[in-house]
Design a protein around this motif. Structure first.
Motif, PDB file in Angstrom:
ATOM      1  N   UNK A  46       0.843  -1.203   0.000  1.00 37.22           N
ATOM      2  CA  UNK A  46       0.000   0.000   0.000  1.00 37.22           C
ATOM      3  C   UNK A  46       0.875   1.249   0.000  1.00 37.22           C
ATOM      4  N   UNK A  47       1.905   1.228   0.849  1.00 39.49           N
ATOM      5  CA  UNK A  47       2.827   2.356   0.905  1.00 39.49           C
ATOM      6  C   UNK A  47       3.625   2.512  -0.375  1.00 39.49           C
ATOM      7  N   UNK A  48       4.062   1.389  -0.945  1.00 39.46           N
ATOM      8  CA  UNK A  48       4.813   1.411  -2.201  1.00 39.46           C
ATOM      9  C   UNK A  48       3.958   2.007  -3.317  1.00 39.46           C
ATOM     10  N   UNK A  49       2.722   1.531  -3.427  1.00 38.23           N
ATOM     11  CA  UNK A  49       1.827   1.999  -4.490  1.00 38.23           C
ATOM     12  C   UNK A  49       1.501   3.480  -4.344  1.00 38.23           C
ATOM     13  N   UNK A  50       1.312   3.933  -3.109  1.00 34.54           N
ATOM     14  CA  UNK A  50       1.023   5.350  -2.874  1.00 34.54           C
ATOM     15  C   UNK A  50       2.192   6.228  -3.308  1.00 34.54           C
ATOM     16  N   UNK A  51       3.401   5.815  -2.928  1.00 33.20           N
ATOM     17  CA  UNK A  51       4.592   6.593  -3.282  1.00 33.20           C
ATOM     18  C   UNK A  51       4.843   6.548  -4.787  1.00 33.20           C
ATOM     19  N   UNK A  52       4.575   5.398  -5.410  1.00 34.85           N
ATOM     20  CA  UNK A  52       4.762   5.268  -6.858  1.00 34.85           C
ATOM     21  C   UNK A  52       3.823   6.209  -7.607  1.00 34.85           C
ATOM     22  N   UNK A  53       2.597   6.291  -7.138  1.00 33.78           N
ATOM     23  CA  UNK A  53       1.613   7.183  -7.769  1.00 33.78           C
ATOM     24  C   UNK A  53       2.039   8.640  -7.621  1.00 33.78           C
TER      25      UNK A  53
END
Length: 321
Positions: free
Chosen positions: A54-61
């Motif tokens: 979830x954290x990875x996807x948020x930062x990637x976005x």
């Protein structure tokens, strides 16, 4: 002169086209203008990594980064193959949470040889307790020795100056968390009146921890606290004490701040644990990777710290996994 001018013009056009095609090749990872592609290697499926993603996807976005995941299903040989696949694909960076340190070292070596940077997160590589490792861009995650020390501080707060006899329930023997969490616990208990009189492994499993404590109760072993290296084991130990009618006499400490661990505190099954945000860990890992790819300076280690949790402050923390 006119003929010569046409030749020069034609030559210039050829050069412009050639440079245009050259610009379509491998992108400059330090330019900060490209959409980076990061390959994320996960060791296996757990609730913790759902939160990390979830954290990875948020930062990637937020950073316009493309993420490709690979899950090794706790198989080191599979993770090595997945890493090679990312190398062949030419990802801009590999974010690695290794199945084990041995696999991690091989992946770093292969990626370095192919000039692909590697950032490690959650699971440290090598023997340095800080997580710093030659060949890595950075390590993002906890210092397991410091984490073990937090469990010791929780135990001292629960037992007070009087101290008491402690049972230590450990994770999988020989793993970095098991070794370093024990080292940190022992360091925190130095000079206190808490003595570890027995230790056994539960392999991070609730049922195994329950059985360990049941056996100790049947043997009439006297102890004042059970210190566990994970919340699963702590809830198992607490359950065994409740079933034996001894929970009011024996304290239980967990580690990790999982949903079950936090609920176990509010339910009176365990008395304390530690907490760090898996979502934050994933977010910081990608943010650090992007900084590096843009040519900015990053530290060799970014520590995500665990904090003490007890019945007085448990409501302040949100379980993520």
């Amino acid at each position: 002169m006119l003929k010569m001018s046409k030749k020069v013009t034609a030559l210039l056009m050829v050069l412009v086209v050639a440079f245009s095609f050259a610009g379509c090749g491998k992108k400059d990872n330090k330019s900060g203008t490209d959409n980076y592609k990061i390959g994320v290697l996960l060791p296996g499926p757990t609730g913790y990594f759902v939160a990390t993603k979830e954290g990875i996807d948020n930062a990637a976005k937020d950073n316009n980064v493309k993420i490709e995941y690979a899950d090794a299903q706790w198989d080191s040989s599979k993770q090595l193959a997945q890493a090679e696949d990312f190398i062949v694909k030419g990802v801009d960076l590999i974010a690695l949470c290794s199945v084990d340190s041995g696999a991690g070292e091989k992946i770093v070596k292969s990626a370095n040889k192919a000039n692909i940077p590697v950032l490690a997160f959650t699971n440290a590589i090598g023997t340095n307790e800080t997580g710093e490792y030659e060949g890595l861009v950075s390590y993002v995650g906890q210092n397991e020795v410091n984490t073990g020390s937090v469990t010791g501080e929780v135990a001292k707060a629960l037992l007070g100056e009087a101290g008491g006899k402690a049972v230590l329930i450990e994770g999988v023997p020989g793993t970095t968390p098991q070794i370093n969490r024990k080292k940190g616990l022992e360091k925190a208990l130095e000079g206190s009146n808490i003595e570890i009189i027995y230790n056994q492994t539960s392999n991070w499993e609730k049922e195994q921890a329950l059985k360990i404590v049941e056996d100790l109760i049947q043997k009439n072993m006297e102890f004042n606290i059970v210190i566990c290296q994970d919340d699963n084991s702590a809830t198992g130990a607490g359950q065994a004490l409740i079933e034996a009618g001894l929970k009011d006499k024996v304290k239980v400490v967990g580690l990790g701040g999982s949903k079950d661990g936090l609920k176990a505190i509010s339910d009176g099954v365990i008395d304390g644990t530690t907490y760090m945000s898996a979502v934050e860990e994933g977010k910081v890992a990608i943010e650090t990777a992007v900084k590096y790819l843009k040519g900015e300076k990053v530290e060799p280690v970014t520590e995500i710290k665990q904090v003490e949790v007890n019945k007085d402050n448990a409501s302040e923390f949100k379980g993520e996994w």
